[in-house]
Write a protein that holds these residues in place. Structure first.
Motif, PDB file in Angstrom:
ATOM      1  N   HIS A 188       0.835  -1.205   0.000  1.00 57.15           N
ATOM      2  CA  HIS A 188       0.000   0.000   0.000  1.00 57.15           C
ATOM      3  C   HIS A 188       0.865   1.249   0.000  1.00 57.15           C
ATOM      4  N   LEU A 189       0.243   2.345  -0.327  1.00 53.72           N
ATOM      5  CA  LEU A 189       0.858   3.652  -0.137  1.00 53.72           C
ATOM      6  C   LEU A 189       0.436   4.131   1.245  1.00 53.72           C
ATOM      7  N   MET A 190       1.412   4.447   2.101  1.00 57.63           N
ATOM      8  CA  MET A 190       1.088   4.951   3.439  1.00 57.63           C
ATOM      9  C   MET A 190       1.276   6.460   3.406  1.00 57.63           C
ATOM     10  N   VAL A 191       0.186   7.150   3.651  1.00 49.94           N
ATOM     11  CA  VAL A 191       0.175   8.613   3.510  1.00 49.94           C
ATOM     12  C   VAL A 191       0.199   9.237   4.905  1.00 49.94           C
ATOM     13  N   PHE A 192       1.187  10.088   5.156  1.00 49.41           N
ATOM     14  CA  PHE A 192       1.363  10.723   6.461  1.00 49.41           C
ATOM     15  C   PHE A 192       1.193  12.232   6.340  1.00 49.41           C
ATOM     16  N   GLY A 193       0.658  12.828   7.391  1.00 53.74           N
ATOM     17  CA  GLY A 193       0.611  14.284   7.474  1.00 53.74           C
ATOM     18  C   GLY A 193      -0.328  14.905   6.459  1.00 53.74           C
ATOM     19  N   ILE A 194      -1.529  14.349   6.357  1.00 56.02           N
ATOM     20  CA  ILE A 194      -2.520  14.913   5.434  1.00 56.02           C
ATOM     21  C   ILE A 194      -2.905  16.307   5.936  1.00 56.02           C
ATOM     22  N   LYS A 195      -2.808  17.272   5.033  1.00 52.20           N
ATOM     23  CA  LYS A 195      -2.870  18.676   5.464  1.00 52.20           C
ATOM     24  C   LYS A 195      -4.277  19.189   5.717  1.00 52.20           C
ATOM     25  N   GLU A 196      -5.242  18.686   4.959  1.00 49.11           N
ATOM     26  CA  GLU A 196      -6.625  19.121   5.147  1.00 49.11           C
ATOM     27  C   GLU A 196      -7.517  17.891   5.250  1.00 49.11           C
ATOM     28  N   PRO A 197      -8.578  17.981   6.060  1.00 52.11           N
ATOM     29  CA  PRO A 197      -9.466  16.823   6.200  1.00 52.11           C
ATOM     30  C   PRO A 197     -10.010  16.370   4.840  1.00 52.11           C
ATOM     31  N   LEU A 198     -10.153  15.069   4.696  1.00 53.45           N
ATOM     32  CA  LEU A 198     -10.657  14.493   3.451  1.00 53.45           C
ATOM     33  C   LEU A 198     -11.999  13.835   3.716  1.00 53.45           C
ATOM     34  N   LYS A 199     -12.830  13.830   2.691  1.00 53.19           N
ATOM     35  CA  LYS A 199     -14.105  13.116   2.786  1.00 53.19           C
ATOM     36  C   LYS A 199     -14.318  12.327   1.497  1.00 53.19           C
ATOM     37  N   PRO A 200     -15.164  11.284   1.564  1.00 49.35           N
ATOM     38  CA  PRO A 200     -15.409  10.498   0.358  1.00 49.35           C
ATOM     39  C   PRO A 200     -15.875  11.396  -0.782  1.00 49.35           C
ATOM     40  N   GLY A 201     -15.367  11.126  -1.959  1.00 45.66           N
ATOM     41  CA  GLY A 201     -15.708  11.928  -3.127  1.00 45.66           C
ATOM     42  C   GLY A 201     -14.654  12.966  -3.453  1.00 45.66           C
ATOM     43  N   ASP A 202     -13.784  13.258  -2.455  1.00 45.94           N
ATOM     44  CA  ASP A 202     -12.684  14.180  -2.740  1.00 45.94           C
ATOM     45  C   ASP A 202     -11.707  13.527  -3.713  1.00 45.94           C
TER      46      ASP A 202
END
Ligand code: CU
Length: 174
Positions: free
Chosen positions: A121-135
């Motif tokens: 998998h791709l492990m994503v760290f430090g997401i800067k803005e909240p995400l929601k389904p459909g983004d």
């Protein structure tokens, strides 16, 4: 328009040729590539919503290599996260599967590498803005030789409220 006697046999031959090219078995539904780099098609990208308001999550995709040589995925990045690592679940010395960072993911010649839940998998760290389904989450993959390709990963529901590597830990946050 009428078909001449001379062209008709050619048309029949063309149809016979098409029929001969049909595969004997029904192949799996073709996956729509969102990007291609040097014969490697990227399909089925998706990023799970980070669990419980955290800023870390996992992304998945399929890499299909139609070229005659192995290709190596060596990195990933996004303007919307601090960093992305390539991860795998590997058996540790105790026989338990553990999540580990890997330096590369090889896609064999004429083969496929599948990044999917519980595996690579791709492990994503430090997401800067909240995400929601459909983004839509922009990522760039780097292949051996510093070849890069960018595309959008749709953000999808997280069915577990956990992310890769959480197994065995308490998922509770207070
Ligand atoms: Cu991971």
């Amino acid at each position: 328009m009428t078909l001449s006697v001379r062209t008709l046999p050619l048309i029949l031959i063309a149809f016979a040729g098409l029929a001969a090219c049909e595969p004997a078995k029904t192949p799996p539904a073709p996956m729509l590539a969102v990007a291609t780099i040097d014969g490697v098609e990227i399909s089925e990208p998706r990023l799970r919503v980070p669990p419980n308001g955290r800023d870390v999550t996992a992304g998945y995709l399929t890499l299909t290599n139609s070229s005659n040589k192995p290709q190596k995925l060596v990195g990933a990045s996004s303007p919307r996260a601090e960093r992305i690592e390539l991860h795998a679940h590997l058996k540790g010395a105790d026989g338990m599967a553990q999540m580990r960072q890997v330096e590369q993911v090889e896609i064999p010649a004429k083969g496929t590498a599948v990044l999917a839940p519980g595996g690579l998998h791709l492990m994503v760290f430090g997401i800067k803005e909240p995400l929601k389904p459909g983004d839509s989450f922009t990522v760039e993959l780097t292949f051996e030789g510093n070849r890069k390709v960018g595309f959008a990963m749709p953000v999808v529901e997280n069915p577990t409220q956990e992310t890769e590597g959480d197994k065995g830990h308490s998922g509770h946050q207070h």
